[in-house]
Design an enzyme around this catalytic site. Sequence first.
Site, PDB file in Angstrom:
ATOM      1  N   CYS A 111      11.433   7.007  25.078  1.00 34.03           N
ATOM      2  CA  CYS A 111      12.001   5.785  25.178  1.00 34.03           C
ATOM      3  C   CYS A 111      13.102   5.128  24.135  1.00 34.03           C
ATOM      4  CB  CYS A 111      11.153   4.676  25.689  1.00 34.03           C
ATOM      5  SG  CYS A 111      11.729   3.434  26.681  1.00 34.03           S
ATOM      6  N   HIS A 211       8.040   6.929  29.532  1.00 32.72           N
ATOM      7  CA  HIS A 211       6.736   6.715  28.840  1.00 32.72           C
ATOM      8  C   HIS A 211       5.635   7.971  29.556  1.00 32.72           C
ATOM      9  CE1 HIS A 211       7.449   3.309  26.482  1.00 32.72           C
ATOM     10  NE2 HIS A 211       8.415   2.942  27.442  1.00 32.72           N
ATOM     11  N   GLU A 213       3.092   8.590  27.923  1.00 33.34           N
ATOM     12  CA  GLU A 213       1.939   7.956  27.793  1.00 33.34           C
ATOM     13  C   GLU A 213       1.167   7.003  28.570  1.00 33.34           C
ATOM     14  OE1 GLU A 213       4.715   4.985  25.498  1.00 33.34           O
ATOM     15  OE2 GLU A 213       4.598   7.304  26.451  1.00 33.34           O
TER      16      GLU A 213
END
Length: 247
Positions: A111, A211, A213
């Site tokens: 990002c 993202h 994660e």
Amino acid sequence: MATRVAGPVVVVPRRFSLGDDPRVIAANELFDRIVDLVADAGLTPLVVDDPFVALSGVSGLVLPGGGDINPQRYGQATTEVVYDVNDEQDELDFTLAARAQDAGLPVLGICRGAQVLNVLRGGDLQIDLVPSEVPHRSVTAGELFGWHTVALTADSRVHAAHDSDRIVVASAHHQGIASLGAGLVATGYAADGLIESFEAVDGWVLAVQWHPEAPGTSEAVRRAPFVALARRIESAATPDRSAPTAC
């Protein structure tokens, strides 16, 4: 009790931003998840706040997400939509990224981290995305992420990492790549044409706008970029046994 053997060291620049802005709070929580994913890939995360930390013994760099880059770095003026600009954070991230690439270290950008890598090489950003059919951030109150499909380019690092032509990702960004910097090629696109991933032709750089994660991401998409980084580090550390050796 078995002792876990530490893996290759990967630098992760710490986050300086604090406050009650939900986006800042979320970025700090996601940072911790990125550090965990680095470790889960068999690497040893080293969180640093010094842009000139010694890189001897370091095997790679991971640039996490966060707030906006100071628009002056890509030739634009700030506007009211720009948030969480932190010049200390920019100095840390940009300096580490430049030093890591100069040292030939593999770099993974996520990002904001992807945007840092692009601006570092002379690329620029869309300072605020025009709304489209793709939810690059959530449009629902109380939610952080928008979910959408990304088409991955064949024969690219990101395609090899995911072993797929299309993946579903979580996004939480209001800016995006406008034009790519020197030596960078796009390797993934959203349905509205926005560049979602890119790599370098002159070094191992893998950058994703989404993202991995994010909570709710599939295990395969969550782990893929970190495993790709770990494999690159492993391959770079393995001697080429096919090469002739001196007697």
